[in-house]
Design an enzyme around this catalytic site. Structure first.
Site, mmCIF file in Angstrom:
data_model
loop_
_atom_site.group_PDB
_atom_site.id
_atom_site.type_symbol
_atom_site.label_atom_id
_atom_site.label_comp_id
_atom_site.label_asym_id
_atom_site.label_seq_id
_atom_site.Cartn_x
_atom_site.Cartn_y
_atom_site.Cartn_z
ATOM 1 N N ASP A 154 -3.686 2.531 -4.784
ATOM 2 C CA ASP A 154 -2.337 2.360 -4.280
ATOM 3 C C ASP A 154 -1.791 0.943 -4.529
ATOM 4 O O ASP A 154 -2.577 -0.004 -4.617
ATOM 5 C CB ASP A 154 -2.284 2.716 -2.784
ATOM 6 C CG ASP A 154 -3.242 1.899 -1.918
ATOM 7 O OD1 ASP A 154 -4.437 1.829 -2.252
ATOM 8 O OD2 ASP A 154 -2.786 1.345 -0.908
ATOM 9 N N GLU A 210 2.464 -0.766 4.689
ATOM 10 C CA GLU A 210 2.104 0.600 4.322
ATOM 11 C C GLU A 210 3.399 1.376 4.056
ATOM 12 O O GLU A 210 4.283 1.436 4.916
ATOM 13 C CB GLU A 210 1.309 1.278 5.431
ATOM 14 C CG GLU A 210 -0.125 0.771 5.576
ATOM 15 C CD GLU A 210 -1.081 1.413 4.583
ATOM 16 O OE1 GLU A 210 -0.639 2.288 3.806
ATOM 17 O OE2 GLU A 210 -2.272 1.049 4.611
ATOM 18 N N HIS A 221 0.845 -1.194 0.000
ATOM 19 C CA HIS A 221 0.000 0.000 0.000
ATOM 20 C C HIS A 221 0.880 1.243 0.000
ATOM 21 O O HIS A 221 2.030 1.198 0.418
ATOM 22 C CB HIS A 221 -0.836 0.089 1.289
ATOM 23 C CG HIS A 221 -1.614 -1.128 1.655
ATOM 24 N ND1 HIS A 221 -2.981 -1.214 1.500
ATOM 25 C CD2 HIS A 221 -1.234 -2.298 2.211
ATOM 26 C CE1 HIS A 221 -3.409 -2.386 1.942
ATOM 27 N NE2 HIS A 221 -2.358 -3.058 2.387
ATOM 28 N N TYR A 222 0.313 2.382 -0.396
ATOM 29 C CA TYR A 222 0.872 3.653 0.052
ATOM 30 C C TYR A 222 -0.055 4.227 1.108
ATOM 31 O O TYR A 222 -1.247 3.883 1.171
ATOM 32 C CB TYR A 222 1.139 4.630 -1.081
ATOM 33 C CG TYR A 222 -0.013 5.161 -1.905
ATOM 34 C CD1 TYR A 222 -1.206 5.602 -1.343
ATOM 35 C CD2 TYR A 222 0.116 5.286 -3.285
ATOM 36 C CE1 TYR A 222 -2.228 6.127 -2.106
ATOM 37 C CE2 TYR A 222 -0.906 5.810 -4.065
ATOM 38 C CZ TYR A 222 -2.077 6.224 -3.465
ATOM 39 O OH TYR A 222 -3.092 6.741 -4.230
#
Length: 251
Positions: free
Chosen positions: A146, A89, A24-25
């Site tokens: 993302d 993340e 993910h971002y």
């Protein structure tokens, strides 16, 4: 690799063994804002790891617990992906916080170097097939973008993390002589949908190029054709779908 323990209260028990890695971002204005959100009990979101721009890593949830990062999602026929996956993340504003000129913020070299090391560490500890290393947009294409078309999937694949293909160098099944567009209804649309579903996308073959199909094509392009994120399946997109389908089937 030095990893700082920064526990989040947002987790529960797994129902399945780990066999996926989801990238993910953060999509927030700063890494600190993301850090605080992932540890906020009222937010009810978390990830196993948070990776900062300078390569620092925080572990927020133990790998044997179910972090809350994937949401409503599916891949290769599986759901409850939180129970099946490790979530990372990566601090990056993404589409929500672009650069002043409108471009997407880059992923710094130190961050990607650390990500590659972290991914290798995770893959060494779990039986995760290359076909189940995904982005959030792969597993939730109608609602997530993302880690974005600016994410260096090719670099990761060349480091042994995920699958990439240079279509000019590969033999691929023959694509139809023209592209496909939203609104089309045909056997060719159904064939494309079938290939995308077999790769892993949650897309039932209907023969109609509907909104979900457009979202899935756009997610595919973000991953494997980042210079043409249109949602329209031109000839290069169709050929790349055929190539990735063949590689995933072989795997």
């Amino acid at each position: 690799m030095e990893i700082t323990l920064s526990p989040s209260p947002n987790f529960d028990e797994r129902k399945h063994a780990v066999d996926m890695l989801v990238l993910h971002y953060t999509g927030m204005v700063t890494g600190q804002a993301a850090f605080d959100q992932l540890r906020n009990p009222e937010a009810k979101v978390s990830s196993h790891y948070l990776l900062w721009e300078d390569g620092r890593v925080d572990q927020m949830v133990p790998e044997d617990r179910r972090a809350w990062h994937a949401g409503v999602s599916s891949w290769q026929g599986d759901e409850d992906l939180n129970s099946r996956s490790i979530g990372i993340e990566i601090v990056n504003g993404g589409h929500d916080f672009p650069q002043p000129g409108g471009g997407l913020p880059p992923y710094p070299t130190a961050q990607i170097d650390a990500l590659i090391e972290l991914c290798h560490r995770i893959l060494a500890g779990h039986d995760i097939p290359q076909t189940r290393i995904v982005g959030h947009s792969d597993i939730a294409p109608s609602r997530k973008q993302d880690p974005g078309e600016h994410f260096p999937w090719e670099q990761l694949a060349r480091a042994g993390i995920g699958i990439w293909a240079d279509i000019e160098d590969l033999e691929a099944p023959t694509a139809r002589a023209e592209g496909l567009s939203p609104g089309d209804e045909s056997a060719s649309v159904r064939r494309m949908q079938d290939h995308l579903q077999r790769i892993g996308y949650g897309l039932p073959p209907s023969g109609t190029y509907d909104d979900l199909t457009e979202a899935v094509v756009r997610a595919f392009q973000r991953r494997w054709l980042p210079d043409r994120v249109t949602g329209t399946a031109d000839l290069q997109t169709l050929r790349q779908i055929s190539v990735i389908h063949a590689l995933y089937s072989a795997g």
